[in-house]
Design a protein around this motif. Structure first.
Motif, mmCIF file in Angstrom:
data_model
loop_
_atom_site.group_PDB
_atom_site.id
_atom_site.type_symbol
_atom_site.label_atom_id
_atom_site.label_comp_id
_atom_site.label_asym_id
_atom_site.label_seq_id
_atom_site.Cartn_x
_atom_site.Cartn_y
_atom_site.Cartn_z
ATOM 1 N N ASP A 212 0.821 -1.214 0.000
ATOM 2 C CA ASP A 212 0.000 0.000 0.000
ATOM 3 C C ASP A 212 0.855 1.263 0.000
ATOM 4 O O ASP A 212 0.381 2.334 -0.404
ATOM 5 C CB ASP A 212 -0.929 0.020 1.219
ATOM 6 N N PHE A 213 2.107 1.155 0.438
ATOM 7 C CA PHE A 213 2.988 2.321 0.500
ATOM 8 C C PHE A 213 3.682 2.606 -0.832
ATOM 9 O O PHE A 213 4.496 3.526 -0.921
ATOM 10 C CB PHE A 213 4.036 2.143 1.601
ATOM 11 N N ILE B 15 7.589 12.996 -0.896
ATOM 12 C CA ILE B 15 8.514 11.907 -1.218
ATOM 13 C C ILE B 15 8.247 10.749 -0.257
ATOM 14 O O ILE B 15 8.191 10.949 0.952
ATOM 15 C CB ILE B 15 9.975 12.386 -1.089
ATOM 16 N N PRO B 16 8.080 9.522 -0.756
ATOM 17 C CA PRO B 16 7.760 8.396 0.121
ATOM 18 C C PRO B 16 8.775 8.222 1.250
ATOM 19 O O PRO B 16 9.986 8.287 1.029
ATOM 20 C CB PRO B 16 7.773 7.195 -0.821
ATOM 21 N N LEU B 17 8.262 8.013 2.445
ATOM 22 C CA LEU B 17 9.088 7.794 3.629
ATOM 23 C C LEU B 17 8.380 6.796 4.534
ATOM 24 O O LEU B 17 7.293 7.075 5.042
ATOM 25 C CB LEU B 17 9.338 9.106 4.370
ATOM 26 N N HIS C 257 4.901 8.159 5.728
ATOM 27 C CA HIS C 257 3.696 7.586 5.135
ATOM 28 C C HIS C 257 3.205 6.327 5.841
ATOM 29 O O HIS C 257 2.065 5.910 5.605
ATOM 30 C CB HIS C 257 3.943 7.281 3.661
ATOM 31 N N GLY C 258 4.029 5.708 6.677
ATOM 32 C CA GLY C 258 3.561 4.524 7.381
ATOM 33 C C GLY C 258 4.686 3.781 8.069
ATOM 34 O O GLY C 258 5.869 4.136 7.955
ATOM 35 N N VAL D 243 -1.675 7.365 10.895
ATOM 36 C CA VAL D 243 -0.538 6.725 10.237
ATOM 37 C C VAL D 243 -0.800 5.227 10.131
ATOM 38 O O VAL D 243 -0.954 4.547 11.148
ATOM 39 C CB VAL D 243 0.763 6.981 11.025
ATOM 40 N N PRO D 244 -0.859 4.663 8.925
ATOM 41 C CA PRO D 244 -1.131 3.231 8.791
ATOM 42 C C PRO D 244 0.052 2.376 9.221
ATOM 43 O O PRO D 244 1.213 2.762 9.066
ATOM 44 C CB PRO D 244 -1.428 3.057 7.301
ATOM 45 N N VAL D 245 -0.258 1.208 9.754
ATOM 46 C CA VAL D 245 0.756 0.218 10.122
ATOM 47 C C VAL D 245 0.520 -1.022 9.268
ATOM 48 O O VAL D 245 -0.591 -1.557 9.224
ATOM 49 C CB VAL D 245 0.669 -0.149 11.611
ATOM 50 N N ALA D 246 1.556 -1.461 8.566
ATOM 51 C CA ALA D 246 1.459 -2.625 7.689
ATOM 52 C C ALA D 246 2.154 -3.815 8.334
ATOM 53 O O ALA D 246 3.121 -3.665 9.090
ATOM 54 C CB ALA D 246 2.082 -2.324 6.332
#
Length: 323
Positions: A161-162, A170-172, A198-199, A225-228
């Protein structure tokens, strides 16, 4: 008499005035057949061992039953019980998701109980009056003081998902390697939310999950904040590298000091190891760089939550100055 009428067991002798009577023809014996072996105690819902088998501990007034089950098939329990007046009140004030609040019958009310009842009612959480014996069973013998809160399973995201290219900035992403303290997870979630992350990724095994303690420490960041959940952290890191991410590992023996990192403006996964063991060998091999936080005293160390916060701040600062 002729025939086999004198065979032992052919008739039932007794003192009945009706005289001898025939047997059941085996019906009673057959009625006991075909039921199979007695189930184990852990498989019988009415046995106290059943509730213990579905929990991973939990004792004392601030304890719970462990982390939640992820949608990737984790072995973590499906729900959590927060027990004790202070713990329940703190959880309600932190707006931790809850599906029910158990209140012992004839409980001696005080300010904490009244506040908990009001907060639960305001959030429309079902309030269930429960006998103390049943409350003892639900809390697995914890010191509940007449109050317990049921926290539902956490709905974990998937690491893929990230990869969303439409996500702002910028993805982090932060990945945890061997972190077992839920307070560290909560603190990291708070820092990820504060510095534009992002997560967070947690492994299924040998890792903390989203418990009530992590929710509370995050100060509300857990809701944003999502946790995967990663079945295998090393494979997940490989997938991120294939997707164009760079992987930075935090370690006190890093080859690059944090202020000198040149990859801050790239899509990043920051891996945080445990305070005691640091990064595992395989995870270290999957990192593009091992980064250390410079400190004035070489004998000092930072716990995982603080180290992650410092690293995320520096990454956010570099991104802001180069944008």
């Amino acid at each position: 008499m002729a025939g086999n009428s004198q065979r032992r067991g052919a008739i039932r002798k007794g003192a009945s005035r009706k005289g001898a009577s025939v047997g059941s023809g085996g019906q009673r014996r057959r009625g006991l057949e075909g039921k199979g072996p007695t189930p184990k105690a852990t498989e019988r819902p009415n046995h106290k061992a059943y509730s213990k088998s579905s929990s991973s501990g939990g004792s004392g007034g601030s304890s719970s039953r462990g982390p939640s089950r992820g949608r990737s098939g984790s072995k973590k329990p499906s729900s959590e019980i927060v027990a004790g007046r202070n713990s329940v009140l703190d959880a309600l004030r932190a707006e931790i998701p809850a599906t029910a609040m158990y209140v012992a019958g004839r409980i001696e009310s005080d300010d904490r109980v009244r506040s908990a009842l009001k907060l639960a009612a305001d959030r429309a959480i079902p309030i269930l009056e429960t006998p103390r014996g049943e409350l003892d069973r639900i809390t697995d013998g914890a010191v509940h003081q007449g109050l317990a809160l049921q926290v539902p399973p956490y709905d974990y995201a998937h690491p893929n998902d990230f990869f969303d290219p439409e996500a702002p900035g910028i993805p982090l992403v932060v990945a945890l390697d061997g972190i077992t303290d839920p307070r560290n997870l909560g603190a990291i979630l708070r820092s990820v939310g504060a510095f534009g992350g992002h997560g967070v990724i947690v492994p299924e095994r040998r890792s903390v999950g989203m418990t009530a303690s992590a929710w509370k420490t995050s100060a509300g960041a857990a809701a944003r904040v999502p946790v995967a959940l990663a079945g295998n952290l090393n494979r997940t890191l490989e997938d991120f590298r294939k997707a164009g991410f760079f992987v930075l590992g935090l370690d006190m023996d890093g080859e690059v000091e944090l202020p000198d990192v040149q990859l801050a403006t790239e899509p990043l996964v920051v891996v945080v190891g445990s305070e005691g063991k640091g990064l595992s060998r395989l995870v270290r091999e999957n990192c593009d760089q091992i980064v250390s936080v410079p400190m004035s005293a070489s004998t000092e160390s930072l716990n995982a939550g603080i180290a992650a916060s410092v690293a995320l701040y520096e990454i956010a600062r570099k991104r802001a100055t180069r944008s």
